[in-house]
Design a protein around this motif. Structure first.
Motif, PDB file in Angstrom:
ATOM      1  N   GLN A 220       0.812  -1.216   0.000  1.00 25.65           N
ATOM      2  CA  GLN A 220       0.000   0.000   0.000  1.00 25.65           C
ATOM      3  C   GLN A 220       0.851   1.274   0.000  1.00 25.65           C
ATOM      4  OE1 GLN A 220      -3.017   0.001   3.015  1.00 25.65           O
ATOM      5  NE2 GLN A 220      -3.755  -2.045   2.517  1.00 25.65           N
ATOM      6  N   LYS A 221       2.025   1.216  -0.629  1.00 27.90           N
ATOM      7  CA  LYS A 221       2.906   2.377  -0.729  1.00 27.90           C
ATOM      8  C   LYS A 221       3.452   2.483  -2.148  1.00 27.90           C
ATOM      9  CE  LYS A 221       4.549   2.374   4.059  1.00 27.90           C
ATOM     10  NZ  LYS A 221       5.737   2.267   4.929  1.00 27.90           N
ATOM     11  N   PRO A 222       3.624   3.694  -2.673  1.00 27.36           N
ATOM     12  CA  PRO A 222       4.247   3.867  -3.992  1.00 27.36           C
ATOM     13  C   PRO A 222       5.696   3.389  -3.934  1.00 27.36           C
ATOM     14  CG  PRO A 222       3.147   5.885  -3.280  1.00 27.36           C
ATOM     15  CD  PRO A 222       3.180   4.987  -2.103  1.00 27.36           C
ATOM     16  N   ARG A 223       6.142   2.759  -4.994  1.00 28.22           N
ATOM     17  CA  ARG A 223       7.522   2.257  -5.042  1.00 28.22           C
ATOM     18  C   ARG A 223       8.117   2.515  -6.420  1.00 28.22           C
ATOM     19  NH1 ARG A 223       9.324  -1.445  -1.271  1.00 28.22           N
ATOM     20  NH2 ARG A 223      11.284  -1.116  -2.365  1.00 28.22           N
ATOM     21  N   LEU A 224       9.394   2.920  -6.440  1.00 31.69           N
ATOM     22  CA  LEU A 224      10.202   3.027  -7.652  1.00 31.69           C
ATOM     23  C   LEU A 224      11.294   1.968  -7.544  1.00 31.69           C
ATOM     24  CD1 LEU A 224      11.317   4.290 -10.250  1.00 31.69           C
ATOM     25  CD2 LEU A 224      12.442   6.030  -8.855  1.00 31.69           C
ATOM     26  N   LEU A 225      11.223   0.930  -8.391  1.00 26.96           N
ATOM     27  CA  LEU A 225      12.142  -0.200  -8.309  1.00 26.96           C
ATOM     28  C   LEU A 225      13.081  -0.195  -9.507  1.00 26.96           C
ATOM     29  CD1 LEU A 225       9.643  -3.013  -7.241  1.00 26.96           C
ATOM     30  CD2 LEU A 225      11.105  -1.624  -5.777  1.00 26.96           C
ATOM     31  N   GLU A 226      14.375  -0.320  -9.233  1.00 28.72           N
ATOM     32  CA  GLU A 226      15.373  -0.503 -10.280  1.00 28.72           C
ATOM     33  C   GLU A 226      15.473  -1.992 -10.638  1.00 28.72           C
ATOM     34  OE1 GLU A 226      16.816   2.041 -11.648  1.00 28.72           O
ATOM     35  OE2 GLU A 226      16.215   3.616 -10.230  1.00 28.72           O
ATOM     36  N   ARG A 227      16.222  -2.267 -11.685  1.00 27.62           N
ATOM     37  CA  ARG A 227      16.405  -3.656 -12.101  1.00 27.62           C
ATOM     38  C   ARG A 227      16.980  -4.502 -10.959  1.00 27.62           C
ATOM     39  NH1 ARG A 227      14.253  -7.098 -15.049  1.00 27.62           N
ATOM     40  NH2 ARG A 227      14.434  -8.321 -13.158  1.00 27.62           N
ATOM     41  N   SER A 228      17.942  -3.906 -10.245  1.00 30.01           N
ATOM     42  CA  SER A 228      18.577  -4.630  -9.141  1.00 30.01           C
ATOM     43  C   SER A 228      17.589  -4.880  -8.005  1.00 30.01           C
ATOM     44  CB  SER A 228      19.780  -3.837  -8.624  1.00 30.01           C
ATOM     45  OG  SER A 228      19.377  -2.540  -8.212  1.00 30.01           O
ATOM     46  N   ASP A 229      16.664  -3.926  -7.766  1.00 26.71           N
ATOM     47  CA  ASP A 229      15.664  -4.116  -6.712  1.00 26.71           C
ATOM     48  C   ASP A 229      14.739  -5.279  -7.040  1.00 26.71           C
ATOM     49  OD1 ASP A 229      16.710  -1.877  -5.419  1.00 26.71           O
ATOM     50  OD2 ASP A 229      15.375  -0.510  -6.487  1.00 26.71           O
ATOM     51  N   ILE A 230      14.321  -5.366  -8.305  1.00 25.37           N
ATOM     52  CA  ILE A 230      13.431  -6.470  -8.719  1.00 25.37           C
ATOM     53  C   ILE A 230      14.137  -7.808  -8.563  1.00 25.37           C
ATOM     54  CG2 ILE A 230      12.135  -7.431 -10.658  1.00 25.37           C
ATOM     55  CD1 ILE A 230      11.781  -4.568 -11.694  1.00 25.37           C
ATOM     56  N   ASP A 231      15.403  -7.881  -9.002  1.00 26.71           N
ATOM     57  CA  ASP A 231      16.163  -9.131  -8.871  1.00 26.71           C
ATOM     58  C   ASP A 231      16.310  -9.532  -7.412  1.00 26.71           C
ATOM     59  OD1 ASP A 231      16.394  -9.221 -11.609  1.00 26.71           O
ATOM     60  OD2 ASP A 231      18.387  -8.291 -11.636  1.00 26.71           O
ATOM     61  N   ALA A 232      16.541  -8.550  -6.552  1.00 26.89           N
ATOM     62  CA  ALA A 232      16.702  -8.856  -5.119  1.00 26.89           C
ATOM     63  C   ALA A 232      15.407  -9.402  -4.531  1.00 26.89           C
ATOM     64  CB  ALA A 232      17.142  -7.598  -4.376  1.00 26.89           C
ATOM     65  N   LEU A 233      14.257  -8.844  -4.917  1.00 27.66           N
ATOM     66  CA  LEU A 233      12.967  -9.334  -4.417  1.00 27.66           C
ATOM     67  C   LEU A 233      12.681 -10.744  -4.917  1.00 27.66           C
ATOM     68  CD1 LEU A 233      10.797  -6.079  -4.820  1.00 27.66           C
ATOM     69  CD2 LEU A 233      11.529  -7.134  -2.670  1.00 27.66           C
ATOM     70  N   ILE A 234      13.057 -10.996  -6.160  1.00 26.40           N
ATOM     71  CA  ILE A 234      12.847 -12.355  -6.705  1.00 26.40           C
ATOM     72  C   ILE A 234      13.734 -13.359  -5.989  1.00 26.40           C
ATOM     73  CG2 ILE A 234      13.111 -13.784  -8.767  1.00 26.40           C
ATOM     74  CD1 ILE A 234      12.342 -11.333 -10.445  1.00 26.40           C
ATOM     75  N   GLN A 235      15.005 -12.997  -5.756  1.00 25.92           N
ATOM     76  CA  GLN A 235      15.936 -13.910  -5.091  1.00 25.92           C
ATOM     77  C   GLN A 235      15.537 -14.148  -3.635  1.00 25.92           C
ATOM     78  OE1 GLN A 235      19.853 -12.292  -5.596  1.00 25.92           O
ATOM     79  NE2 GLN A 235      19.855 -12.539  -7.842  1.00 25.92           N
TER      80      GLN A 235
END
Length: 873
Positions: free
Chosen positions: A316-331
């Motif tokens: 429930q919060k706005p987020r700006l994710l970089e490529r590295s952030d997405i990879d970290a969440l997936i891992q």
């Protein structure tokens, strides 16, 4: 024949004399021609130069053609700061004065030397070794720089005063300056004074122009930023208008979302975006709008899983994710662990997710993403989209509910009106300016009579009200009023330890508490610092005023919450009643209350005292005694005595502790302890210590003549020397002025003062240690500081508190003495017993291990008559 030869010889002598005179005249005219050419050259470049550096350099080159001026400098007096500056300096031996004396103030240093002497006397000076010695001996100057053969200084005078000095000097005996060179330099100084003033004015003018240019540049940049922000606000406002219009339009959903996309694209570039919505059961997602730069098909509705969209809905919060952030969440397993087939983010560079709040809860999201590394979103874009997403959610909500549509439209209209008014306020109009000026005038009137920190009335307003009360009781004799003068007891310590910010919070809290103790018709004011006054209007009797004073003491004794800790404080109150004297004025009543407050402080603080004439007379006597001490210090009426410090076993004198005393005309002999108490009240402790150090220096030679050279001087001085850098610097300079060997001097500071301000003592000890003096702590054991603190102090000696020697029969005191002795030996510190009164004390202390001490059993205080070299008991 003889007569002819005699006549020829006489004629030859006359011719030779005439030839000699012609040669002298030729040399004089040649020198005059050189002088005239040099002066003409000075006049020419004086009119053409534009900078002081260029002028002084050219002046030096021209002056070298007239006189030997290899060693030359110019000192000027700054008309604004009244301080000496050295804009040009060239010397074959010395560096620039700022480099030679980096620790001293340049202006003060020059004032103390030959340059300052010429400035003060305003007379030209040719100084040789004899003249220099006479000036130093008469204390007209202080020796500065390298020794020279001759020094010539000429004042530079303007129409009103002396503005500088021209100086040349020689280090070689073959270079000699006479009155002719002095007269030449005096002429040049008169010639260049106007040029120097012109260059100084030009330099100040250029500095002012540069400052004004910077101010205009800052104002221009600020205006550009305001214009940019205004245009950005206009674009945002236009977009919000369009979104509001879409919410009330009769278009279908697909066109509605396409128009939303178009509006957002006006704010930031968006090539890829989609909108997702939750169903009423909140278990599945639909995608009513989807656009891709690669024309990918719109996703099908699906059940809730662990994708990126669900991540935004869950947080429930706005987020700006970089490529590295997405990879970290997936891992980490937060994304696509349950449904890896949904992961199509491999090519995505940036991803922005914004939750949409509909009907007060998250019902969907707006997603924007990019594949290109060229197109990068920033945090400000996220903030903008977050703001816009709220309106998008509102628009969607309006499409779903007709009632919500009307309410949201009114809110939007209200916000539009507010923003329109805000933009109109930025431009400003005449009416606002007039109102602003009126508010400023009212605020100025308020500030003139109120304290900026607490908002309470200040001294001026209080005195007005007090004068009105005096006039009232004179007309109505049965009415009374009282004045309470309140001073916080620990404010200075609190302010020094916790800082000024916490000190201000303390004063604000104190003002709030004092307001609780008085009635609405009473007046509370702040005079300044930690001083408050209360005017109790229309009190019945003295008992009513005392009740208020007790209530104030009780309220101020409650703990204060400052700097994440509980701190206790107290106050001293002076109470003055009206009607004591028919000639009472506002100043006299306030002074009476102030005097009563000081009596309360002398009684131990944390109490109140009612003013009476008898106590006031005693206070006046104390003030007179303080003033007499100031005069005694100025006149040198204080005298010095010495207490011997001996070895306990052999009673051999190893050191002396100097002590001041004063033969008062009415009080008799005033000793060191009484002098310290008086000096502490009138803030003269530093002056008293400086007086003692000067007398020690003057009498040291007499001590050596009487007792030999194998002894030390142990001086106990106040820690006020260490409270700030200026006082510490003055102490260092005072110690440096001592003419005896500084290794024989030990400076002792009291342990209680060390405990109260350990950091200042530690920093100051490090600096004092560089003077080759020894340092010590006296009164040790009185404040019970941690023994571990001795490990990081650069000290060499300890003196026990005298109370330990008077309680040697106590077993607990003996244990403490042994512990202190063992700690001192372990830390290789010299330890002294103080207050040794009997031979039995000597023996007991010797058994413990003490070797040195002082007290009446080891010799009494004596005076040393320097004229007769005799010891006087």
């Amino acid at each position: 024949m003889f007569r002819e030869e005699t006549s020829q010889s006489t004629e030859t002598v006359k011719l030779n004399k005439r030839i000699a005179r012609l040669k002298v005249l030729a040399q004089k005219y040649k020198r005059a021609e050189v002088t005239q050419n040099a002066l003409l050259e000075i006049s020419n470049f004086a009119a053409s130069v534009s900078t002081p550096e260029e002028f002084y350099s050219s002046l030096h080159q021209s002056l070298k053609k007239l006189i030997p001026a290899d060693n030359f400098f110019i000192a000027t007096l700054n008309p604004t700061t009244e301080r000496i500056e050295v804009p040009f300096f060239e010397d074959e031996k010395d560096l620039h004065p700022e480099d030679c004396y980096p620790e001293e103030d340049l202006s003060d240093m020059l004032y103390s030397g030959l340059t300052g002497y010429v400035l003060k006397t305003e007379q030209a000076l040719i100084c040789n070794n004899d003249t220099y010695t006479e000036l130093v001996a008469s204390n007209e100057i202080i020796p500065r720089g390298s020794d020279c053969h001759q020094w010539v200084g000429v004042p530079i005078k303007s129409a009103e005063s002396t503005t500088g000095v021209l100086v040349v000097q020689s280090y070689h005996t073959d270079t000699y300056y006479s009155d002719m060179e002095l007269e030449l330099m005096t002429f040049i100084s008169h010639h260049i004074s106007a040029v120097i003033e012109r260059l100084q004015y030009q330099e100040q003018l250029e500095l002012a122009i540069e400052t004004r240019t910077k101010e205009l540049s800052i104002a221009y940049n600020k205006l550009k930023l305001e214009v940019y922000e205004r245009r950005r606000a206009e674009r945002l406002q236009k977009s919000l208008f369009e979104i509001a219009d879409l919410a009330t339009s009769n278009i279908d959903s697909l066109e509605f979302y396409e128009e939303l996309h178009r509006v957002i694209s006006h704010l930031i570039p968006i090539n890829n975006c989609f909108i997702s919505l939750l169903n009423d059961e909140r278990d599945s997602l639909s995608f009513p709008y989807f656009v891709s730069q690669f024309d990918l098909p719109s996703p099908k509705p699906r059940a809730i899983s662990d994708g990126l969209t669900e991540y935004i809905l869950l947080n429930q919060k706005p987020r700006l994710l970089e490529r590295s952030d997405i990879d970290a969440l997936i891992q980490s397993g937060e994304l696509y662990c349950e449904a890896p087939e949904l992961n199509d983010t491999q090519e995505i560079n940036q991803w922005i997710g914004l939750p949409l709040f509909i009907h007060g809860e998250v019902r969907g999201s707006l997603t924007i993403y990019s594949y290109s590394y060229i197109q990068n979103y920033q945090e400000k874009d996220l903030e903008l989209l977050t703001f816009v997403s709220q309106h998008i959610a509102t628009a969607i909500e309006k499409k779903l509910s007709a009632e919500s549509l009307q309410i949201s439209y009114e809110q939007l209209e209200e916000k539009i009106n507010e923003r329109t008014q805000a933009l109109a306020c930025v431009n400003g109009d005449l009416e606002k300016e007039i109102n602003q000026r009126k508010r400023i005038e009212r605020q100025l009137v308020h500030d003139a009579k109120h304290d900026n920190l607490t908002g309470l009335p200040n001294r001026a307003m209080f005195m007005e009200r007090l004068s009105q009360s005096i006039k009232h009781v004179r007309r109505h004799t049965l009415d009374k009023f009282a004045v309470l003068f309140i001073d916080m007891d620990r404010f200075k310590l609190l302010n020094d330890t916790l800082g000024h910010l916490e000190g201000d919070r303390f004063l604000i809290e104190t003002a709030k508490r004092l307001k609780l103790c008085i009635r609405n018709n009473d007046m509370l004011a702040r005079l300044g610092g930690d001083e408050f006054v209360i005017l109790l209007d229309s009190v019945g009797n003295q008992k009513d005023a005392e009740d208020v004073a007790e209530r104030v003491l009780l309220e101020l004794s409650r703990p204060y919450a400052l700097a994440n800790q509980q701190l206790n404080s107290s106050a001293s109150i002076g109470l003055a009643m009206s009607g004591q004297n028919n000639s009472d004025t506002s100043e006299s009543i306030l002074r009476n209350a102030d005097n009563a407050m000081y009596q309360a402080k002398s009684k131990g603080k944390g109490c109140y005292v009612l003013f009476d004439q008898g106590s006031n007379k005693l206070h006046v006597q104390e003030l007179e005694l303080e003033n007499e001490l100031k005069v005694a210090l100025e006149n040198g009426d204080l005298q010095l005595s010495y207490l011997p410090i001996m070895e306990l076993d052999s009673e051999r004198v190893i050191a002396f502790e100097p002590r001041l005393f004063w033969h008062h005309p009415t009080l008799g002999k005033v000793k060191q302890i009484q002098l310290n108490n008086i000096a502490e009240h009138c803030n003269l402790l530093i002056e008293l210590d400086n007086y003692m150090l000067a007398m020690i220096n003057d009498g040291f030679h007499s001590l050596e003549q009487r007792f030999g050279v194998d002894f030390h001087i142990q001086v106990s001085i106040s820690s006020q020397h260490l409270n700030h850098k200026h006082a510490l610097r003055a102490l260092k300079n005072k110690v440096k002025q001592c003419s005896f060997d500084l290794t024989k001097l030990t400076l002792f500071f009291n342990e209680k003062e060390f405990v109260q301000n350990a950091n200042n003592h530690i920093n100051a000890f490090e600096q004092l240690n560089g003077l080759n003096v020894q340092l010590g702590i006296d009164g040790y054991g009185s404040a019970h500081s941690a023994i571990s603190s001795l490990t990081f102090l650069p000290i060499q000696s300890l003196k026990l508190d005298s109370s330990y020697a008077t309680h040697l029969e106590s077993e607990q005191h003996l244990k403490l003495i042994k512990a202190y002795y063992s700690a001192a030996r372990a830390l290789e510190l010299e330890i002294f017993a103080v207050g040794v009164a009997t031979k039995a004390h000597c023996q007991l202390l010797s058994d413990i291990g003490f070797e040195k001490g002082q007290g009446i059993a080891l010799g009494k205080v004596f005076e040393l008559d320097s004229s007769s070299n005799q010891v006087c008991a």
